[in-house]
Design an enzyme around this catalytic site. Structure first.
Site, PDB file in Angstrom:
ATOM      1  N   ASP A   1     -18.481  -1.192 -41.212  1.00 27.30           N
ATOM      2  CA  ASP A   1     -18.380  -2.585 -40.916  1.00 27.30           C
ATOM      3  C   ASP A   1     -19.631  -3.412 -41.346  1.00 27.30           C
ATOM      4  O   ASP A   1     -19.654  -4.410 -41.617  1.00 27.30           O
ATOM      5  CB  ASP A   1     -17.954  -2.767 -39.635  1.00 27.30           C
TER       6      ASP A   1
ATOM      7  N   VAL B   1      -9.523  -3.546 -47.816  1.00 28.48           N
ATOM      8  CA  VAL B   1      -8.009  -3.448 -47.492  1.00 28.48           C
ATOM      9  C   VAL B   1      -7.845  -5.016 -47.488  1.00 28.48           C
ATOM     10  O   VAL B   1      -6.552  -5.268 -48.015  1.00 28.48           O
ATOM     11  CB  VAL B   1      -7.319  -2.763 -46.476  1.00 28.48           C
TER      12      VAL B   1
ATOM     13  N   ASN C   1     -21.049   7.304 -40.493  1.00 26.28           N
ATOM     14  CA  ASN C   1     -19.949   7.879 -39.468  1.00 26.28           C
ATOM     15  C   ASN C   1     -19.674   9.016 -39.591  1.00 26.28           C
ATOM     16  O   ASN C   1     -19.777  10.033 -40.540  1.00 26.28           O
ATOM     17  CB  ASN C   1     -18.854   6.874 -39.478  1.00 26.28           C
TER      18      ASN C   1
ATOM     19  N   LYS D   1      -4.051  -5.115 -36.045  1.00 22.61           N
ATOM     20  CA  LYS D   1      -4.612  -5.090 -37.294  1.00 22.61           C
ATOM     21  C   LYS D   1      -3.503  -5.007 -38.416  1.00 22.61           C
ATOM     22  O   LYS D   1      -3.746  -5.374 -39.492  1.00 22.61           O
ATOM     23  CB  LYS D   1      -5.239  -3.580 -37.405  1.00 22.61           C
TER      24      LYS D   1
ATOM     25  N   LYS E   1      -4.003  -8.069 -41.291  1.00 17.14           N
ATOM     26  CA  LYS E   1      -4.546  -7.461 -42.622  1.00 17.14           C
ATOM     27  C   LYS E   1      -3.297  -7.554 -43.536  1.00 17.14           C
ATOM     28  O   LYS E   1      -3.563  -7.014 -44.722  1.00 17.14           O
ATOM     29  CB  LYS E   1      -5.281  -5.970 -42.593  1.00 17.14           C
TER      30      LYS E   1
ATOM     31  N   LYS F   1     -39.821   4.921 -47.663  1.00 17.11           N
ATOM     32  CA  LYS F   1     -39.308   5.367 -46.564  1.00 17.11           C
ATOM     33  C   LYS F   1     -40.311   4.676 -45.070  1.00 17.11           C
ATOM     34  O   LYS F   1     -41.430   4.578 -45.416  1.00 17.11           O
ATOM     35  CB  LYS F   1     -39.867   6.915 -46.374  1.00 17.11           C
TER      36      LYS F   1
ATOM     37  N   PHE G   1      -5.272   2.517 -42.086  1.00 22.06           N
ATOM     38  CA  PHE G   1      -5.543   3.417 -40.955  1.00 22.06           C
ATOM     39  C   PHE G   1      -6.253   2.844 -39.758  1.00 22.06           C
ATOM     40  O   PHE G   1      -7.084   1.858 -40.076  1.00 22.06           O
ATOM     41  CB  PHE G   1      -6.400   4.424 -41.383  1.00 22.06           C
TER      42      PHE G   1
END
Length: 409
Positions: free
Chosen positions: A282, A312, A213, A342, A346, A292, A328
Site C-alpha cells: 500500500d 485493481v 509482506n 471493498k 473498487k 546502503k 482478494f
C-alpha cells in the site's frame, strides 16, 4: 460435463513407480475405471516391491506390464504399442527418481521408455519425502518437465510415511481423477485470456533493504494452473517468489508495485478476466537511497512513505470496461464486512476473502475462502490451495458467463 463423462472412453496408461504411496494406485485404478476409462497399468520394478502386479491386474482387468525386455510383449514392441494406444499417460505415484530419469530422457525401464516414445499428453502425480520434494534438484527437474508440456498434479501436504510433515504426499485418488478429468476435456475458458497477479511486491529502501509482506504466491499460482486447466490463455504477473511456473502459463516477473501496475496495464485491455490475487504494498518509500543506509548508535531512522497506485481500482475505473474483475481481501477480523465494502468501493465483480494471521492465509498450503458477488456468496471450506483454486475458478467461470449473458440479452 461431469467427471465420469470427461474420462469415459479415454485410453489411459497408469504408470506406478517405487513409492510407499504405490498402494493408493489400487484405489486410483478402480476410480478411473468407475469414471469410464479404459486402462493399462505399467509398473516399475521398484513399484512391484510395494504392491503386487496381480492386484492391479485384477482391478484394471488387463495384464500388468513390468519388464522392458519381456519376450512376449516385446515381440510386438510392447512399449511402442502402449505409447501409441494411450490417450493419456498418468504416472501416480511419481517418485523423485522417476521424475529425474524422465527429465534426462532415460529409457532403462518400460515406463520411462514408454514416456519417451509417446506423443500423447503425460501427467504425473508426485509422491516423496518433503525434503526430497523441496530439494532444488527436484524442483529444477519439474520445471524442465513442465516446459516440455508435462502436467504436474499435486502434491498434497500433511503427514508422511517417514513420520515427518510437509509437502510431498500423493494427492488422494479422487483428487487425481478430478484433476485429470479437467485436463482431458476442452475447457470452459477456451479462447479467453485470464490475467492474474500473485505474490508480494518489494518496495526498495536502499540497495539492500525493502518493504514487503508474507505472501507466498501459492494461491495465485494455483489459480493460474486452474485457469490453464480450464482452457484459458493465462498471463501470470508474479512478484518475487520462488515457485515453478505452471504448465502452459506465460509468466511476467516483477518486483515493485509500480512494475506490477505497468504489467497489468499492458495486458488488461486484451484480457477477459482479471484476478488480482497479489498482496501489493500500500505504501512505498518516497526516496530510495543510492547506497546502503548505515546503522548508527543513537539516531532513529524515519522513513517517509507515499501511497502506491491501487492496481485493481485503476483497472475498474477505465471507461467501457468489459473485463470481469476478481479481487482478494486478506483480513485479520470482520472478514465479510470488509470484503463487501471493498467489492463495492473498487467496483469488483467478485471478491474472495480469507483470514490471515499466524498459521493462516500466507505461506501455508491449505486455505479457506468466503466469496462474494452482487446478490450472492459462497463459503469454500478449508482445502489444499490447488483444490481451492479449482473450486474458486469454477465460481469465477459461472459468474463470468452469467454477467456476459445478462449484458448481451
Amino acid at each position: 460435463m461431469t467427471e465420469t463423462q470427461s474420462l469415459a472412453g479415454k485410453q489411459i496408461v497408469v504408470g506406478v513407480t517405487g513409492s510407499i504411496a504405490a498402494y493408493k494406485a489400487a484405489d486410483l485404478v478402480r476410480r478411473l475405471r468407475d469414471a469410464g476409462a479404459e486402462l493399462r497399468v505399467v509398473m516399475t520394478p521398484g513399484a512391484a516391491e510395494f504392491i503386487t502386479p496381480l492386484t492391479l491386474q485384477t482391478l484394471s482387468g488387463h495384464p500388468v506390464a513390468v519388464e522392458l525386455l519381456d519376450a512376449d510383449q516385446e515381440s510386438a514392441m510392447g512399449h511402442i504399442a502402449l505409447a501409441r494406444w494411450a490417450d493419456w499417460v498418468l504416472i501416480a505415484p511419481a517418485s523423485a527418481d522417476t521424475i529425474a530419469r524422465l527429465t534426462q530422457g532415460r529409457a532403462e525401464d518400460l515406463l520411462t521408455a514408454l514416456v519417451l516414445a509417446t506423443e500423447s499428453p503425460v501427467a504425473l502425480a508426485p509422491a516423496m519425502n518433503n525434503k526430497m520434494w523441496s530439494h532444488q534438484a527436484t524442483q529444477d527437474n519439474l520445471a524442465v518437465l513442465r516446459s516440455r508440456g508435462v502436467h504436474v498434479i499435486g502434491p498434497a501436504s500433511g503427514d508422511q510415511a517417514c513420520g515427518e510433515q510437509g509437502e510431498g504426499r500423493l494427492l488422494e485418488p479422487t483428487e487425481i481423477v478430478t484433476a485429470l478429468s479437467l485436463l482431458a476435456v476442452p475447457g470452459q475458458l477456451k479462447g479467453k485470456q485470464v490475467l492474474i497477479t500473485a505474490g508480494p511486491t518489494y518496495e526498495p529502501i536502499d540497495p539492500v533493504r525493502f518493504i514487503g509482506n508474507r505472501s507466498s504466491g501459492k494461491m495465485g499460482f494455483a489459480l493460474a494452473q486452474a485457469a490453464q486447466e480450464a482452457g484459458a490463455e493465462v498471463i501470470l504477473i508474479a512478484g518475487p517468489v520462488s515457485l515453478p511456473t505452471p504448465t502452459g502459463v506465460q509468466r511476467v516477473n516483477v518486483e515493485t508495485a509500480q512494475q506490477m501496475l505497468d504489467a497489468v496495464t499492458a495486458e488488461a485491455n486484451h484480457s477477459d478476466i482479471f484476478i488480482s490475487c497479489a498482496a501489493v504494498a500500500d505504501y512505498s518509500p518516497a526516496k530510495v537511497e543510492a547506497n546502503k543506509i548505515k546503522k548508527t548508535t543513537h539516531d532513529k531512522l524515519i522513513l517517509e512513505l507515499e501511497p502506491t497506485t491501487d492496481i485493481v481500482s485503476s483497472v475498474t475505473s477505465q471507461p467501457d470496461l468489459t473485463l470481469f474483475v476478481v479481487g482478494f481481501a486478506a483480513e485479520t477480523r470482520h472478514i465479510a464486512d470488509y470484503a463487501r465494502e471493498k467489492m463495492q468501493r473498487k467496483k469488483l465483480d467478485m471478491i474472495a476473502a480469507n483470514q490471515v494471521g499466524e498459521g493462516q492465509g500466507f505461506a501455508v498450503d491449505d486455505n479457506a475462502l468466503q466469496v462474494f458477488w452482487t446478490g450472492g456468496e459462497q463459503l469454500l471450506p478449508l482445502a489444499p490451495k490447488s483444490q481451492l483454486a479449482r473450486d474458486l475458478m469454477t465460481l469465477i467461470i459461472e459468474r463470468f458467463y452469467a454477467k456476459n449473458s445478462t449484458e448481451n440479452s
